[in-house]
Design a protein around this motif. Structure first.
Motif, short mmCIF file in Angstrom:
data_model
loop_
_atom_site.label_atom_id
_atom_site.label_comp_id
_atom_site.label_asym_id
_atom_site.label_seq_id
_atom_site.Cartn_x
_atom_site.Cartn_y
_atom_site.Cartn_z
N HIS A 166 3.70 1.18 3.78
CA HIS A 166 4.67 0.97 4.87
C HIS A 166 5.89 1.85 4.76
O HIS A 166 6.66 1.96 5.71
N LYS A 167 6.09 2.46 3.57
CA LYS A 167 7.25 3.32 3.32
C LYS A 167 8.55 2.54 3.47
O LYS A 167 9.59 3.10 3.80
N THR A 168 8.51 1.24 3.22
CA THR A 168 9.69 0.39 3.34
C THR A 168 10.08 -0.14 1.97
O THR A 168 9.23 -0.28 1.08
N PRO A 169 11.39 -0.45 1.75
CA PRO A 169 11.83 -0.95 0.45
C PRO A 169 11.15 -2.27 0.11
O PRO A 169 10.94 -3.12 0.98
N ILE A 170 10.81 -2.42 -1.15
CA ILE A 170 10.21 -3.67 -1.64
C ILE A 170 11.28 -4.48 -2.37
O ILE A 170 12.40 -4.00 -2.56
N ILE A 171 10.93 -5.68 -2.77
CA ILE A 171 11.80 -6.48 -3.62
C ILE A 171 11.00 -6.96 -4.82
O ILE A 171 9.77 -6.89 -4.83
N GLY A 177 0.76 -16.91 -14.45
CA GLY A 177 2.18 -16.96 -14.76
C GLY A 177 3.03 -16.86 -13.52
O GLY A 177 2.56 -16.50 -12.44
N ARG A 178 4.30 -17.17 -13.71
CA ARG A 178 5.26 -17.04 -12.61
C ARG A 178 6.29 -16.03 -13.07
O ARG A 178 7.15 -16.34 -13.89
N LYS A 179 6.17 -14.84 -12.58
CA LYS A 179 7.07 -13.78 -13.02
C LYS A 179 7.30 -12.82 -11.86
O LYS A 179 6.54 -12.81 -10.88
N PRO A 180 8.36 -12.03 -11.93
CA PRO A 180 8.65 -11.10 -10.83
C PRO A 180 7.56 -10.05 -10.67
O PRO A 180 7.09 -9.48 -11.65
N VAL A 181 7.18 -9.82 -9.42
CA VAL A 181 6.20 -8.78 -9.10
C VAL A 181 6.77 -7.91 -7.99
O VAL A 181 7.70 -8.29 -7.28
N ASN A 182 6.20 -6.69 -7.87
CA ASN A 182 6.55 -5.85 -6.73
C ASN A 182 6.05 -6.55 -5.47
O ASN A 182 4.85 -6.80 -5.34
#
Length: 951
Positions: free
Chosen positions: A412-417, A180-185
């Protein structure tokens, strides 16, 4: 020793068991001996045919030295395995390691650089993982953990890699796997999808903005709300968002169908806002307003809006996900950048267009925002461009900086999208064939999964219902996670991992119709030469002419799938194990990690959880309750503890701490643990030393012939053993440690053994009185060594060697000690409890007399006890033995007229002191041949021996 003492010897204790543990030095020597003797294998052989107990080891990651959390985890597992072994189970322990994934890739890149051919890179990753496993294994063994260390399971073993693929194939055949094509972390540093367990929440400062979407069909709005608007009226549906960079992907605005929305006339036009948040919004915008109309959200459905900076008409749609916690009650909806948006977008057939590339930059075809190009711009930088454009066009009603909880990559302790990408998912709400279904037959009959199957989420919920939880609160936690979790994205865009061995059509992206057959052929190749067999595979070799139309997937599996499917790849494959396991044990973070990935793969493959029970332990914090951190300098390394104090000290700390919450450790706490250990060790030494000349074949006596206090001590030991065995069974090890320490210091050291010394040392060597005591000590020692061995394993084996005289046997070969019946009724036990209470009162009076300078030792005192009623009867029954209980030279009990008149008188003895037993007796020097001795010592050495009835 003086000539006089040689002439009148005592039965002095004797044992090679040293007072000082010297654990840090002695434990490594013991380990070397255990390994040379193959102690684990001997225990397994001895338990062959016993009922199985399987604790499946959750694999630690093969990267970096072990820390205190690792030590807690492995020690808890070892305590359980050993206690189950003593309980009569065949309880093998097969340790494992998680070997694939990004952290290893990063370490290899750091050492060797990024420009490495993929095959060589995977080779280097495998070598690195092997090195790390050996380092960690050495420390785990040093903790005293017994296991099959020569044959652990590794997720990078060729056979395990192949079986992980087979597990994926089973899930595909059951119908739970889909593309599928869906939002992922999405981690912008990893440039890969993240599992839910790889996401943690930290504070982040974001731009919070309120944006107006102009209503394009005012007549439809007038009809929906029953209002009339001026012809030149500007009407805006106002959204609030903390991710301005996602506005280019906006496809709709969501409202809740049942919430009330108001049309508010303001100085900036008419604004659509939810009723409950209207006042706070107007205050934020510094506007006053007049309500022109209102209606339910469902009345606004399909109302067309103008995108604020693109030539795009977007609809108002209805979604249950819209809340009143913050914002405006209208939600900016971009199906490519959020799961709620994705699901509501599916309902309304919204486009799922993602304009952001793997690197976090907008792709080349992204439309400019205003006069500024977005192509090639990083998402966080795009916030400023969007804000500037909205402000210039008048669509920005408000902006501010907001500190809020936001998902971050745990590495990485960095924000994801969130970004929509083509991925492979295990569907939580997919309906699959039953576990035992004949799939081919169902297909031939035209029956599909939707007719015959069960949702994975429902199977998982049912499995949780049938699972035992330690502690009990784990159930609600896992239930909530299963209830709310999205579909599991199992594909990763990495190099070092188990590949997804699928062939997909170049045009349709559909899987090859012979996928199950092809997957098994690939698994057989991987079983021979590892995952490189897939990466180096020429498709023609398997597909023949079809190779022209199909391509190999380059995706690898989420490492949580690797470890989560070890029930199929390890438990079900090894002859010494079985699935389901009796127990999985990990830290509390694994409800969202390994516990859950194992549950889902187990349900997807077998329709049930791969475990019967889950045990959760907390995290280690310092003495002030702070999380361990190198930057804070509060880390206590397990290596430092076992190199300086010994592993048994670390094991005792783990057992003494209630693991269901946070485990607190500090140097001060460890000092207290050392003191507790010394009390236990000194008790064990006393027991061993005073049974050195005891031979059960020669000296065993029927319990009925023992002195009563010895039978009382046996009864106390029986009670302790029953309680501790039950505590082990409930995994309540802090109660085990607590009871062991209290028994050694109170019941034994503070009462029984203290009283016993005189009889052991001064009675005739082979007298009935002394042998009675030794019979009791024999059973107490055999019970205690087994009870404490799962926790204090090194000390337990050391005691066992001293006890048996054999250094090639293990305490774990046997089972809990078979204690004889103490042959004491409840009334007799209650009487001794009263004696203990009076002894405590007498000791207090003796201490006061000593402090006043009246006496030196307790034996220099004579005691008169005035007791009333039942207390008098209990004490008087002991007769002359009462002085041995109080450890005074004389003790006499008198009638008190009432309970209020009960008291104790202490006086200094006026008699001479016996040089052998140190009692002050009237008959010292009564025998002219032995002027230094009292009458009982003369009898014990040269006569028939003194008579003892009770103590």
């Amino acid at each position: 020793m003086t000539d006089e003492k040689k002439k009148y010897p005592l039965n002095l204790p004797d044992t090679p068991f040293p007072m000082r543990g010297d654990l840090a030095k002695r434990e490594p020597q013991m380990l070397a001996q255990w390994q040379a003797q193959q102690r684990y294998q001997k225990i397994r052989a001895a338990k062959l045919g016993k009922p199985k107990f399987i604790l499946h080891d959750g694999p630690p990651y093969a990267n970096g030295d072990i820390h205190i959390g690792h030590a807690v985890n492995k020690i808890l597992k070892d305590i359980i395995i050993k206690s189950k072994t003593l309980a009569g189970f065949d309880a093998p322990y097969v340790p494992g390691w998680d070997c694939h994934g990004l952290p290893i890739e990063l370490q290899v890149e750091k050492k060797h650089g990024k420009e490495i051919p993929p095959a060589k890179f995977r080779e280097l990753c495998r070598e690195y993982a092997k090195e790390q496993i050996e380092r960690q294994k050495k420390d785990f063994i040093r903790l005293g953990v017994l296991g099959d260390w020569d044959n652990p399971y590794l997720t990078m073993d060729f056979k395990t890699e192949a079986d992980i693929m087979r597990a994926l194939g089973s899930i595909y055949e059951r119908g739970y796997l889909y593309q599928g094509r869906k939002p992922v972390n999405w981690c912008l540093d990893c440039q890969s999808a993240l599992a839910e367990a790889e996401v943690e929440y930290e504070d982040k400062v974001s731009p919070a903005i309120d944006v107006g979407f102009e209503v394009k069909d005012k007549h439809a709005l007038e009809k929906a709300f029953g209002v009339s608007l001026p012809g030149d009226a500007k009407v805006y549906a106002v959204i609030w968002t903390t991710t301005p960079w996602t506005l280019p992907a906006n496809q709709a605005v969501s409202v809740h169908p049942e919430h009330e929305y108001r049309l508010v006339k303001t100085g900036k036009g008419y604004l659509l806002l939810v009723a409950e948040l209207m006042e706070s919004c107007l205050q934020r915008y510094q506007l006053t307003g007049e309500v022109a109309g209102s209606g339910k959200g469902k009345a606004l459905e399909h109302l067309p809006l103008q995108h604020p900076f693109y030539d795009r008409i977007v609809p108002i749609i209805c979604g249950e996900h819209v809340t009143l916690e913050a914002g405006t009650g209208l939600v900016h909806t971009a199906p490519a950048h959020g799961l709620d948006d994705y699901f509501v977008g599916q309902k309304y057939n919204l486009p799922n267009d993602n304009p952001v590339g793997d690197d976090g930059k907008f792709i080349s075809t992204t439309q400019p925002v205003g006069d500024t190009a977005l192509a090639g711009v990083f998402v966080w930088k795009a916030n400023d461009i969007v804000l500037h454009t909205l402000e210039a066009s008048g669509h920005l009603l408000h902006q501010e900086k907001l500190k809020h909880s936001y998902p971050h990559c745990w590495r990485h302790k960095t924000p994801i999208i969130f970004r929509s990408t083509p991925q492979w998912f295990i569907g939580m709400d997919s309906v699959a064939y039953p576990v035992d279904a004949d799939v081919e037959k169902l297909v031939r009959e035209g029956r599909h999964a939707s007719q015959d199957g069960q949702r994975l989420r429902d199977l998982a919920n049912k499995a949780v219902e049938h699972t035992k939880f330690f502690p009990a609160w784990g159930r609600a936690r896992l239930e909530a996670m299963i209830r709310n979790r999205p579909d599991w994205c199992v594909s990763r865009q990495r190099n070092w991992g188990v590949p997804m061995p699928f062939f997909v059509h170049k045009e349709t992206s559909q899987l090859h119709p012979r996928t199950p057959e092809l997957l098994e052929k690939v698994a057989e190749l991987v079983e021979q030469s590892g995952i490189e067999a897939w990466f180096s595979l020429n498709s023609v070799d398997l597909l023949g002419e079809d190779a022209a139309h199909y391509r190999k997937l380059s995706d690898t599996l989420d490492v949580w799938f690797d470890s989560g499917s070890t029930h199929a790849a390890v438990l079900a494959r090894r002859a010494d194990l079985r699935s389901p396991a009796d127990l999985y044990l990990e830290g509390s973070d694994q409800h969202r990690g390994w516990f859950q990935s194992s549950l889902l793969t187990g349900c997807a493959i077998n329709g049930r959880a791969p475990y019967e029970a889950l045990l959760t332990h907390g995290f280690v914090v310092d003495g002030q309750g702070h999380k361990m951190s190198k930057s804070k300098g509060n880390v206590i390394a397990p290596q430092k503890i076992f190199d300086t104090m010994g592993a048994d000290i670390l094991r005792l700390w783990v057992a003494s701490t209630d693991y269901s919450g946070e485990l607190t450790i500090s140097d001060e706490i460890l000092k207290r643990v050392v003191e507790s250990y010394r009390r236990i060790r000194n008790t064990l030494r006393f027991l061993l030393a005073n049974t050195a000349d005891f031979d059960t074949a020669k000296h065993a006596m029927p319990v009925s012939e023992w002195l009563e206090i010895d039978r009382y001590a046996l009864a106390l030991t029986r009670k302790l053993q029953d309680e501790i065995v039950a505590d082990y069974g409930r995994y309540e090890f802090h109660l085990v440690a607590q009871k062991l320490q209290n028994f050694c210091s109170e019941e034994l050291g503070g009462f029984y053994l203290d009283i016993l010394k005189d009889r052991l040392y001064t009675a005739g060597e082979d007298s009935k009185a002394r042998r009675s005591a030794q019979n009791a000590l024999y059973h107490i020692t055999h019970s205690l060594v087994r009870l404490m061995a799962p926790v204090l394993s090194f000390t337990g084996e050391e005691v066992w060697t001293a006890l048996t005289g054999k250094d090639d046997e293990s305490v774990f070969i046997g089972e809990w000690h078979a204690l004889p019946d103490a042959e004491l009724d409840a009334e007799a036990i209650a009487a001794w409890l009263k004696v203990e209470a009076w002894r405590a009162k007498v000791n207090k009076q003796l201490e006061e007399a000593r402090a006043a300078g009246m006496i030196g030792s307790a034996l220099a005192a004579e005691v008169d006890v005035y007791a009333f009623g039942e207390d008098y009867d209990v004490l008087a029954r002991l007769g002359n033995d009462l002085r041995f209980v109080f450890i005074t030279s004389r003790a006499t009990v008198h009638h008190a007229e009432s309970e209020a008149e009960q008291h104790i008188d202490v006086s200094a003895s006026l008699h001479d002191k016996c040089e052998r037993c140190w009692h002050y007796r009237e008959d010292v020097a009564a025998d002219a041949a032995h002027p230094a001795l009292c009458g009982r010592c003369v009898s014990n050495l040269f006569g028939s021996g003194e008579a003892r009835s009770h103590a």
